[in-house]
Scaffold this motif. Structure first.
Motif, PDB file in Angstrom:
ATOM      1  N   VAL A 185      40.868  36.921  46.717  1.00 54.07           N
ATOM      2  CA  VAL A 185      40.830  38.357  46.501  1.00 54.07           C
ATOM      3  C   VAL A 185      42.134  38.938  47.023  1.00 54.07           C
ATOM      4  O   VAL A 185      42.379  38.962  48.226  1.00 54.07           O
ATOM      5  CB  VAL A 185      39.622  39.003  47.210  1.00 54.07           C
ATOM      6  CG1 VAL A 185      39.631  40.504  47.009  1.00 54.07           C
ATOM      7  CG2 VAL A 185      38.327  38.400  46.720  1.00 54.07           C
ATOM      8  N   THR A 186      42.972  39.350  46.109  1.00 52.19           N
ATOM      9  CA  THR A 186      44.242  39.988  46.445  1.00 52.19           C
ATOM     10  C   THR A 186      44.390  41.240  45.604  1.00 52.19           C
ATOM     11  O   THR A 186      43.639  41.461  44.645  1.00 52.19           O
ATOM     12  CB  THR A 186      45.426  39.044  46.157  1.00 52.19           C
ATOM     13  OG1 THR A 186      45.459  38.766  44.758  1.00 52.19           O
ATOM     14  CG2 THR A 186      45.319  37.751  46.946  1.00 52.19           C
ATOM     15  N   ALA A 187      45.370  42.040  45.938  1.00 57.53           N
ATOM     16  CA  ALA A 187      45.640  43.242  45.143  1.00 57.53           C
ATOM     17  C   ALA A 187      46.042  42.853  43.723  1.00 57.53           C
ATOM     18  O   ALA A 187      45.655  43.517  42.754  1.00 57.53           O
ATOM     19  CB  ALA A 187      46.729  44.074  45.803  1.00 57.53           C
ATOM     20  N   GLU A 188      46.805  41.767  43.600  1.00 55.53           N
ATOM     21  CA  GLU A 188      47.218  41.316  42.265  1.00 55.53           C
ATOM     22  C   GLU A 188      46.032  40.865  41.430  1.00 55.53           C
ATOM     23  O   GLU A 188      45.946  41.170  40.239  1.00 55.53           O
ATOM     24  CB  GLU A 188      48.216  40.162  42.375  1.00 55.53           C
ATOM     25  CG  GLU A 188      49.597  40.569  42.764  1.00 55.53           C
ATOM     26  CD  GLU A 188      50.529  39.364  42.861  1.00 55.53           C
ATOM     27  OE1 GLU A 188      50.047  38.217  42.723  1.00 55.53           O
ATOM     28  OE2 GLU A 188      51.717  39.584  43.067  1.00 55.53           O
ATOM     29  N   SER A 189      45.114  40.119  42.038  1.00 58.06           N
ATOM     30  CA  SER A 189      43.971  39.632  41.268  1.00 58.06           C
ATOM     31  C   SER A 189      43.052  40.782  40.867  1.00 58.06           C
ATOM     32  O   SER A 189      42.522  40.800  39.758  1.00 58.06           O
ATOM     33  CB  SER A 189      43.204  38.554  42.039  1.00 58.06           C
ATOM     34  OG  SER A 189      42.593  39.094  43.188  1.00 58.06           O
ATOM     35  N   LEU A 190      42.865  41.757  41.752  1.00 65.74           N
ATOM     36  CA  LEU A 190      42.046  42.921  41.403  1.00 65.74           C
ATOM     37  C   LEU A 190      42.711  43.759  40.316  1.00 65.74           C
ATOM     38  O   LEU A 190      42.037  44.251  39.409  1.00 65.74           O
ATOM     39  CB  LEU A 190      41.764  43.761  42.639  1.00 65.74           C
ATOM     40  CG  LEU A 190      40.845  43.133  43.684  1.00 65.74           C
ATOM     41  CD1 LEU A 190      40.733  44.020  44.905  1.00 65.74           C
ATOM     42  CD2 LEU A 190      39.482  42.843  43.086  1.00 65.74           C
ATOM     43  N   ALA A 191      44.023  43.895  40.392  1.00 67.48           N
ATOM     44  CA  ALA A 191      44.748  44.631  39.344  1.00 67.48           C
ATOM     45  C   ALA A 191      44.632  43.911  38.012  1.00 67.48           C
ATOM     46  O   ALA A 191      44.475  44.541  36.959  1.00 67.48           O
ATOM     47  CB  ALA A 191      46.209  44.802  39.736  1.00 67.48           C
ATOM     48  N   SER A 192      44.672  42.581  38.054  1.00 67.97           N
ATOM     49  CA  SER A 192      44.545  41.836  36.802  1.00 67.97           C
ATOM     50  C   SER A 192      43.131  41.945  36.239  1.00 67.97           C
ATOM     51  O   SER A 192      42.952  41.961  35.021  1.00 67.97           O
ATOM     52  CB  SER A 192      44.943  40.377  36.989  1.00 67.97           C
ATOM     53  OG  SER A 192      44.041  39.715  37.839  1.00 67.97           O
ATOM     54  N   TYR A 217      35.375  36.648  37.095  1.00 68.02           N
ATOM     55  CA  TYR A 217      36.186  36.716  38.310  1.00 68.02           C
ATOM     56  C   TYR A 217      35.367  36.218  39.499  1.00 68.02           C
ATOM     57  O   TYR A 217      35.869  35.476  40.340  1.00 68.02           O
ATOM     58  CB  TYR A 217      36.669  38.146  38.536  1.00 68.02           C
ATOM     59  CG  TYR A 217      37.502  38.334  39.769  1.00 68.02           C
ATOM     60  CD1 TYR A 217      38.748  37.735  39.885  1.00 68.02           C
ATOM     61  CD2 TYR A 217      37.056  39.130  40.815  1.00 68.02           C
ATOM     62  CE1 TYR A 217      39.527  37.919  41.017  1.00 68.02           C
ATOM     63  CE2 TYR A 217      37.825  39.320  41.942  1.00 68.02           C
ATOM     64  CZ  TYR A 217      39.051  38.714  42.040  1.00 68.02           C
ATOM     65  OH  TYR A 217      39.821  38.897  43.163  1.00 68.02           O
ATOM     66  N   GLY A 218      34.094  36.605  39.559  1.00 68.48           N
ATOM     67  CA  GLY A 218      33.212  36.124  40.621  1.00 68.48           C
ATOM     68  C   GLY A 218      33.033  34.622  40.576  1.00 68.48           C
ATOM     69  O   GLY A 218      32.993  33.961  41.613  1.00 68.48           O
TER      70      GLY A 218
END
Length: 145
Positions: A45-52, A34-35
C-alpha cells in the motif's frame, strides 16, 4: 420550470450520475483485484499504488459506461414504466447489468445455458454499487416522474 433547470434535472444530472455510477462499479472491481494482490504480497500500500487504483477505476469506468449504456437505459425505463420504488431497484438493475455483461463476455451468446460463476458475483457487486451510486447522485429519484 426554467429551461436551464429542466435541462439539469432531465439530461445533465442523470448523465453525470451515470458516469459516477460507472466509475463506482469499476472501483469495486478494481479494489477487489487490488485486495487480492495485497493479500498475495505482490503489492504494497503506497501512494502510487492507490493512485493507480483510482486511475484504473476511472479508465475502466469509461468502458463500463459505454458497454452498459443500452442495457441500463432499458432497465431504468422498465423501472419507470412499472413505477417500482427507486433505490434498491436501481441497485438491482446495476447488479443485473454487471453480472449479465460479464457472463455474456465470458461465454458469448451460448452462455445462456451456462450457470453463473463467482466472477458474475463480483461484477454484480460492482453493478450494485454503481446502481446505488447512480440513485444517490441523481438526487434519489422516485415515482411519480
Amino acid at each position: 420550470m426554467s429551461a436551464m433547470n429542466w435541462a439539469w434535472r432531465r439530461a445533465v444530472r442523470p448523465a453525470l450520475a451515470y458516469i459516477v455510477a460507472a466509475v463506482a462499479a469499476a472501483l469495486v472491481i478494481t479494489l477487489f483485484f487490488y485486495g487480492l494482490s495485497l493479500a498475495e504480497g505482490e503489492e504494497d500500500v503506497t501512494a502510487e499504488s492507490l493512485a493507480s487504483v483510482f486511475a484504473v477505476s476511472s479508465f475502466l469506468g469509461l468502458y463500463v459506461a459505454v458497454f452498459a449504456a443500452i442495457p441500463t437505459i432499458v432497465l431504468i425505463w422498465l423501472i419507470r414504466i412499472v413505477k417500482l420504488p427507486r433505490g434498491w431497484t436501481d441497485a438491482a438493475a446495476g447488479a443485473l447489468v454487471g453480472a449479465g455483461m460479464i457472463h455474456l463476455v465470458a461465454y458469448g451468446a451460448s452462455g445462456f445455458s451456462e450457470p453463473p460463476n463467482p466472477v458474475n458475483l463480483l461484477f454484480a457487486a460492482g453493478g450494485l454499487a454503481g446502481g446505488l451510486a447512480y440513485w444517490f447522485t441523481a438526487g434519489r429519484p422516485r415515482p411519480p416522474y
